[in-house]
Design an enzyme around this catalytic site. Structure first.
Site, short mmCIF file in Angstrom:
data_model
loop_
_atom_site.label_atom_id
_atom_site.label_comp_id
_atom_site.label_asym_id
_atom_site.label_seq_id
_atom_site.Cartn_x
_atom_site.Cartn_y
_atom_site.Cartn_z
N ARG A 229 -9.77 0.78 9.23
CA ARG A 229 -9.48 -0.63 9.76
C ARG A 229 -10.69 -1.30 10.44
NH1 ARG A 229 -3.56 0.28 9.38
NH2 ARG A 229 -2.59 -1.95 9.67
N LYS B 154 0.85 -1.16 -0.12
CA LYS B 154 0.12 -0.04 -0.17
C LYS B 154 0.89 1.16 -0.08
CE LYS B 154 -2.46 -1.15 3.72
NZ LYS B 154 -1.83 -2.40 4.12
N ARG C 122 11.40 -6.55 4.73
CA ARG C 122 11.39 -5.34 4.73
C ARG C 122 11.93 -5.13 6.19
NH1 ARG C 122 5.69 -2.34 4.52
NH2 ARG C 122 5.54 -2.81 6.66
N ARG D 158 -0.25 -9.41 13.05
CA ARG D 158 -0.92 -8.40 12.24
C ARG D 158 -1.82 -8.74 11.09
NH1 ARG D 158 4.38 -5.71 10.87
NH2 ARG D 158 3.19 -4.14 9.42
N ARG E 241 11.40 -1.21 11.59
CA ARG E 241 10.24 -1.32 12.22
C ARG E 241 10.16 -2.52 13.08
NH1 ARG E 241 5.09 -0.17 8.55
NH2 ARG E 241 4.25 -1.36 9.93
#
Ligand code: AMP
Length: 368
Positions: A267, A192, A306, A324, A312
């Site tokens: 969400r 996204k 990633r 998640r 992160r």
């Protein structure tokens, strides 16, 4: 949203609400006009649907006629009211019920009433499905109405915009803003953020990533950051109230935006409702939810990869990643249905090259 000629319209009054309003009017007609052998006069073209629905609910003797007058040109009401065509019935001494689709300035019914009075009608009742009370400038009493509506241009249920829209079974209002607001949807790791960066340039939109705003606040140790951190670290959703207030503030920072890309928001259903309200207050709406569809295992691999460079913490731990994704399916995926109901959901294959996926998304966006 629908498009008629050059204009976009958004849903305003649903079919079941219209049916309920007509049912209620019919009860009153049956009480008030039982032994009056009324002549129902539908005003064409707009009132054909309303007239038919009302008249078929009338249980006693009655007659039906249609007349034609027009006071509309495009979206602007004019003061010119055309002549009356089509009244062949004897009206002297009778009880008349004029059926209108909409009364706004009242020009049409004023002329029609005068004409009918001149012909010796005993009793003229005015019934309209929609009544724009704010725009009404005449003295004639509106005996029956289905809905009082604000001074907005509407189409559907017999009403048209330059000939189109009469067949719609619900009523739409003119979209007052031409903002393009995209909800970019998909599980964590679907791409996204990457696509949002490309699309915001291409379509001149403001990109709001709620995840990025939270991370910015965590980095700067703000109150909001401290609050959000405990949830984010576990891969859980930050509470709605906090997220919604933050999102509203981000939108308000961009009063001149041509539109937004919402990335990571909404969400939950409560977030989707609040977004609809916020945009509605700007005369806009969500144009579409475009969803990147990617297989779970591909997501886990992408996020672990990633995590090696993103810094992160929620990308570094496979358990948090899987949580998640689980949260996405348990709590967030219901939004697909939410936007499907509004005909706004568009799924796009999120596996492939970046340009390839942008092209797929653009094909959807260009048609909005
Ligand atoms: P993201 O960068 O979109 O993957 O978001 C990272 C984390 O921020 C999520 O796992 C949530 O903890 C939090 N978050 C982001 N957006 C929202 C939202 N709309 N509602 C609740 N929590 C959110």
């Amino acid at each position: 949203m629908i498009k008629l000629h050059d204009l976009q319209f958004v849903p305003f009054i649903a079919e079941d609400e219209i049916t309920t309003a007509i049912d209620k009017l019919a009860v009153r007609f049956n009480q008030d006009l039982e032994d009056k052998n009324p002549l129902f006069i539908g005003v064409l073209n707009g009132a054909f649907m309303f007239a038919s629905e009302v008249i078929k609910r009338f249980k006693f003797d009655c007659e039906v006629s249609f007349v034609k007058m027009s006071s509309y040109q495009g979206t602007q009401t004019t003061n010119q009211v055309n002549e009356l065509i089509g009244l062949n019935e004897e009206v002297w001494g009778r009880t008349i019920v004029v059926l209108e689709d909409i009364v706004d300035t009242g020009n049409t019914i004023e002329v029609l009433s005068k004409l009918l009075t001149d012909k010796g009608c005993k009793d003229i009742k005015i019934a309209t499905l929609f009544f724009k009370e704010e725009a009404y400038t005449k003295k004639i009493n509106i005996d029956y109405f289905g809905f009082k509506i604000p001074n907005k241009f509407i189409v559907g249920y017999g009403l048209d915009y330059n000939g189109l829209g009469r067949n719609l079974t619900e009523v739409y209002q003119l979209k007052s803003s031409n903002m393009t607001n995209l909800v970019l949807f998909g599980p964590p790791g679907a791409g996204k953020g990457t696509q949002a960066e490309v699309l915001k340039q291409k379509y001149d939109l403001v990109h709001i990533s709620t995840g990025d705003v939270f991370r910015y606040n965590i980095k700067n140790a703000t109150e909001l950051g401290t609050l959000a951190k405990s949830y984010i670290d576990k891969g859980q959703l930050v509470p709605d109230e906090v997220t919604i207030n933050m999102l509203n503030a981000e939108v308000d920072k961009n009063p001149d935006a041509k539109g937004f890309i919402f990335d990571g928001f909404p969400r939950t259903e409560a977030q989707a409702d609040s977004l609809a309200k916020l945009l509605d207050s700007k005369g806009a709406d969500v144009s579409a939810m475009v969803a990147l569809e990617v297989d779970d295992e591909v997501l886990v691999q992408r996020l672990l990869e990633r995590g090696k460079t993103s810094g992160r913490p929620d990308d570094a731990d496979e358990n948090v990643i899987r949580n998640r994704i689980k949260v996405y399916y348990d709590e967030t995926a219901i939004l697909k249905k939410y936007y499907q109901k509004e005909d706004k959901y568009f799924g796009v294959d999120g596996v492939g090259g970046i340009n390839e996926i942008t092209d797929r998304l653009s094909t959807v966006i260009d048609k909005l």
